[in-house]
Design a protein around this motif. Structure first.
Motif, PDB file in Angstrom:
ATOM      1  N   TYR A  60     -12.731  50.613  26.470  1.00 29.54           N
ATOM      2  CA  TYR A  60     -13.750  49.565  26.589  1.00 29.54           C
ATOM      3  C   TYR A  60     -13.133  48.182  26.844  1.00 29.54           C
ATOM      4  CZ  TYR A  60     -18.766  48.719  26.120  1.00 29.54           C
ATOM      5  OH  TYR A  60     -20.086  48.456  26.383  1.00 29.54           O
ATOM      6  N   PRO A  61     -12.433  48.035  27.962  1.00 27.04           N
ATOM      7  CA  PRO A  61     -11.832  46.731  28.287  1.00 27.04           C
ATOM      8  C   PRO A  61     -12.897  45.694  28.611  1.00 27.04           C
ATOM      9  CG  PRO A  61     -11.637  48.218  30.151  1.00 27.04           C
ATOM     10  CD  PRO A  61     -12.180  49.032  29.012  1.00 27.04           C
ATOM     11  N   GLU A  62     -12.671  44.470  28.170  1.00 27.74           N
ATOM     12  CA  GLU A  62     -13.637  43.393  28.398  1.00 27.74           C
ATOM     13  C   GLU A  62     -12.949  42.168  29.006  1.00 27.74           C
ATOM     14  OE1 GLU A  62     -17.321  44.557  25.584  1.00 27.74           O
ATOM     15  OE2 GLU A  62     -16.171  42.834  24.934  1.00 27.74           O
ATOM     16  N   GLY A  63     -12.492  41.227  28.169  1.00 26.59           N
ATOM     17  CA  GLY A  63     -11.890  40.012  28.698  1.00 26.59           C
ATOM     18  C   GLY A  63     -10.630  40.290  29.497  1.00 26.59           C
ATOM     19  N   ILE A  64     -10.444  39.494  30.563  1.00 29.12           N
ATOM     20  CA  ILE A  64      -9.279  39.688  31.429  1.00 29.12           C
ATOM     21  C   ILE A  64      -8.863  38.336  32.006  1.00 29.12           C
ATOM     22  CG2 ILE A  64     -10.731  40.216  33.440  1.00 29.12           C
ATOM     23  CD1 ILE A  64      -8.524  42.226  34.319  1.00 29.12           C
ATOM     24  N   ALA A  65      -7.557  38.115  32.133  1.00 31.99           N
ATOM     25  CA  ALA A  65      -7.052  36.856  32.684  1.00 31.99           C
ATOM     26  C   ALA A  65      -5.669  37.084  33.273  1.00 31.99           C
ATOM     27  CB  ALA A  65      -6.985  35.773  31.611  1.00 31.99           C
ATOM     28  N   ALA A  66      -5.326  36.273  34.271  1.00 30.38           N
ATOM     29  CA  ALA A  66      -4.001  36.323  34.889  1.00 30.38           C
ATOM     30  C   ALA A  66      -3.132  35.227  34.308  1.00 30.38           C
ATOM     31  CB  ALA A  66      -4.120  36.153  36.405  1.00 30.38           C
ATOM     32  N   THR A  67      -1.864  35.528  34.088  1.00 28.77           N
ATOM     33  CA  THR A  67      -0.932  34.501  33.630  1.00 28.77           C
ATOM     34  C   THR A  67      -0.736  33.472  34.735  1.00 28.77           C
ATOM     35  OG1 THR A  67       0.945  35.867  34.343  1.00 28.77           O
ATOM     36  CG2 THR A  67       0.279  36.011  32.014  1.00 28.77           C
ATOM     37  N   ALA A  68      -0.242  32.309  34.370  1.00 28.76           N
ATOM     38  CA  ALA A  68      -0.128  31.201  35.319  1.00 28.76           C
ATOM     39  C   ALA A  68       0.762  31.516  36.507  1.00 28.76           C
ATOM     40  CB  ALA A  68       0.381  29.952  34.591  1.00 28.76           C
ATOM     41  N   ASP A  69       1.776  32.351  36.304  1.00 29.06           N
ATOM     42  CA  ASP A  69       2.667  32.703  37.408  1.00 29.06           C
ATOM     43  C   ASP A  69       2.115  33.840  38.261  1.00 29.06           C
ATOM     44  OD1 ASP A  69       3.055  34.955  35.841  1.00 29.06           O
ATOM     45  OD2 ASP A  69       5.107  34.446  35.268  1.00 29.06           O
ATOM     46  N   GLY A  70       0.977  34.399  37.864  1.00 27.60           N
ATOM     47  CA  GLY A  70       0.343  35.457  38.638  1.00 27.60           C
ATOM     48  C   GLY A  70       1.015  36.804  38.559  1.00 27.60           C
ATOM     49  N   ARG A  71       1.969  36.955  37.654  1.00 26.94           N
ATOM     50  CA  ARG A  71       2.744  38.197  37.595  1.00 26.94           C
ATOM     51  C   ARG A  71       2.207  39.208  36.587  1.00 26.94           C
ATOM     52  NH1 ARG A  71       8.865  35.985  37.455  1.00 26.94           N
ATOM     53  NH2 ARG A  71       9.259  38.138  36.838  1.00 26.94           N
ATOM     54  N   ARG A  72       1.352  38.753  35.675  1.00 28.79           N
ATOM     55  CA  ARG A  72       0.802  39.676  34.682  1.00 28.79           C
ATOM     56  C   ARG A  72      -0.701  39.471  34.520  1.00 28.79           C
ATOM     57  NH1 ARG A  72       4.438  39.114  29.392  1.00 28.79           N
ATOM     58  NH2 ARG A  72       4.166  36.908  29.856  1.00 28.79           N
ATOM     59  N   ILE A  73      -1.385  40.553  34.182  1.00 32.31           N
ATOM     60  CA  ILE A  73      -2.799  40.532  33.881  1.00 32.31           C
ATOM     61  C   ILE A  73      -2.963  40.963  32.427  1.00 32.31           C
ATOM     62  CG2 ILE A  73      -5.073  41.452  34.465  1.00 32.31           C
ATOM     63  CD1 ILE A  73      -3.830  39.823  36.716  1.00 32.31           C
ATOM     64  N   ILE A  74      -3.705  40.155  31.661  1.00 34.07           N
ATOM     65  CA  ILE A  74      -3.886  40.419  30.236  1.00 34.07           C
ATOM     66  C   ILE A  74      -5.319  40.908  30.017  1.00 34.07           C
ATOM     67  CG2 ILE A  74      -3.598  39.490  27.918  1.00 34.07           C
ATOM     68  CD1 ILE A  74      -1.076  39.351  29.735  1.00 34.07           C
ATOM     69  N   VAL A  75      -5.472  42.038  29.320  1.00 28.16           N
ATOM     70  CA  VAL A  75      -6.771  42.686  29.149  1.00 28.16           C
ATOM     71  C   VAL A  75      -7.042  42.940  27.669  1.00 28.16           C
ATOM     72  CG1 VAL A  75      -8.157  44.717  29.725  1.00 28.16           C
ATOM     73  CG2 VAL A  75      -6.479  43.854  31.363  1.00 28.16           C
ATOM     74  N   ALA A  76      -8.229  42.535  27.206  1.00 30.56           N
ATOM     75  CA  ALA A  76      -8.638  42.796  25.821  1.00 30.56           C
ATOM     76  C   ALA A  76      -9.452  44.080  25.773  1.00 30.56           C
ATOM     77  CB  ALA A  76      -9.465  41.632  25.283  1.00 30.56           C
ATOM     78  N   ASN A  77      -9.031  45.033  24.938  1.00 32.50           N
ATOM     79  CA  ASN A  77      -9.681  46.336  24.833  1.00 32.50           C
ATOM     80  C   ASN A  77     -10.490  46.434  23.541  1.00 32.50           C
ATOM     81  OD1 ASN A  77      -8.238  47.355  27.227  1.00 32.50           O
ATOM     82  ND2 ASN A  77      -6.439  47.327  25.904  1.00 32.50           N
ATOM     83  N   TRP A  78     -11.811  46.372  23.679  1.00 34.16           N
ATOM     84  CA  TRP A  78     -12.723  46.320  22.529  1.00 34.16           C
ATOM     85  C   TRP A  78     -12.537  47.492  21.559  1.00 34.16           C
ATOM     86  CZ3 TRP A  78     -16.789  43.527  20.369  1.00 34.16           C
ATOM     87  CH2 TRP A  78     -17.685  44.233  19.585  1.00 34.16           C
ATOM     88  N   GLU A  79     -12.546  48.720  22.060  1.00 31.01           N
ATOM     89  CA  GLU A  79     -12.485  49.890  21.187  1.00 31.01           C
ATOM     90  C   GLU A  79     -11.073  50.186  20.698  1.00 31.01           C
ATOM     91  OE1 GLU A  79     -14.772  51.630  19.848  1.00 31.01           O
ATOM     92  OE2 GLU A  79     -16.602  51.203  20.974  1.00 31.01           O
ATOM     93  N   SER A  80     -10.072  49.797  21.462  1.00 33.22           N
ATOM     94  CA  SER A  80      -8.689  50.091  21.074  1.00 33.22           C
ATOM     95  C   SER A  80      -8.090  49.025  20.168  1.00 33.22           C
ATOM     96  CB  SER A  80      -7.812  50.234  22.324  1.00 33.22           C
ATOM     97  OG  SER A  80      -8.230  51.301  23.122  1.00 33.22           O
TER      98      SER A  80
END
Length: 317
Positions: free
Chosen positions: A263-283
């Motif tokens: 159940y992934p919800e929030g998502i954002a890219a780091t400033a350098d564009g090299r990583r994507i951070i994802v918040a997983n509601w159920e996990s």
């Protein structure tokens, strides 16, 4: 001197470690544990837990990294957090059902979507008070601002549309029809295009902001929640799929689906564009995706029910 030359050479060929390229933190709202987890993205571990209350959901960190603003729908409040000190420094009663939140580029104004009132509350952070309300469509959820701060876009879920607000006049300038039940909304770095995650139609609407119209749709996974942009691609959290759908921003063609937590919800890219951070509601975790290789590289445990809905990353240097 030799060390400096080697460092410059490494940077030129792309060998700089991620820790050096992107010193950032993630401010993750945990709705079920009523708190905020701060994750060091260089060390990939939690470094602080801040009590918020009221089932926190939306979050926006100021461009200068000084403050994080957190919405609490159950408390009908906006909490102000000193990001460096890791402490609450204010709580503003905004009424209704505060959800999405956005901050002007200069930090001088905060905007909060009121889910129940079909309105966006305008907040002066200096006085910590609501100073105006702007009429938008039914059930406003995600908010995003153009880089110049002149326009505010609201994803109005139950109106199947996006409101375009002139921040100078505080009036709705246009209404753009998009897919079914738009929720998260993201604007590109140039302020030209906006992208909405349409929960009801399982797609992403692409909007030309200047022309105030939808110019394309991209099919994604089940129940898309929010969109991040990096490396010429869009990354979309698919809540029911447990995946992140990736598409090409130029062609609007699907590229790949990446399995993350439940159940992934929030998502954002780091400033350098090299990583994507994802918040997983159920996990109860945050997944870290390599935006170039398109694969999960790490997972960090956070609080209970992480949502991280909004601009939840903070530069620390």
């Amino acid at each position: 001197m030799r060390v400096m030359v080697l460092a410059a050479l490494a940077a030129s060929i792309g060998l700089v470690p991620v820790e050096e390229a992107s010193a950032e933190e993630a401010f993750v709202t945990n709705q079920l544990s009523d708190n905020l987890t701060v994750v060091d993205l260089a060390k990939l571990r939690p470094v602080a837990t801040i009590a918020i209350g009221g089932k926190p959901a939306g979050v926006a960190v100021t461009a200068d990294g000084r403050f994080a603003y957190v919405t609490s729908p159950d408390a009908k409040a906006l909490t102000v957090v000193d990001a460096a000190a890791r402490k609450v420094v204010g709580r503003i009663d905004v009424g209704g059902g505060p959800l999405g939140v956005a901050v002007a580029p200069d930090g001088g104004t905060v905007y909060v979507a009121d889910w129940y009132a079909a309105a966006v509350r305008v907040i002066d952070p200096r006085t910590q008070s609501v100073v105006a309300s702007i009429v938008v469509g039914a059930s406003p959820s995600g908010l995003a601002m153009t880089p110049d701060g002149r326009l505010l876009l609201s994803a109005d879920r139950d109106a199947d549309s996006v409101s375009v607000v002139d921040t100078a006049t505080r009036e709705r300038r246009a209404t753009i029809k998009v897919g079914t039940r738009p929720f998260g909304i993201t604007i590109d770095a140039e302020g030209r295009r906006a992208f909405t995650a349409n929960v009801g139609s399982n797609d992403v609407s692409v909007i030309d902001i200047a022309e105030a119209r939808e110019i394309g749709r991209v099919p994604v996974g089940m129940r898309p929640y929010a969109v991040a942009l990096a490396q010429g691609r869009g990354f979309v959290t698919d809540q029911y799929g447990g995946t992140v759908s990736v598409f090409d921003l130029a062609t609007l063609k699907p590229v790949k689906r990446i399995t993350v937590g439940d159940y992934p919800e929030g998502i954002a890219a780091t400033a350098d564009g090299r990583r994507i951070i994802v918040a997983n509601w159920e996990s109860n975790s945050v997944s870290v995706i390599d935006a170039i290789e398109l694969k999960v590289t790490d997972e960090v445990k956070v609080g209970d029910g992480p949502r991280a809905f909004g601009a939840f990353l903070r530069r620390t240097e």
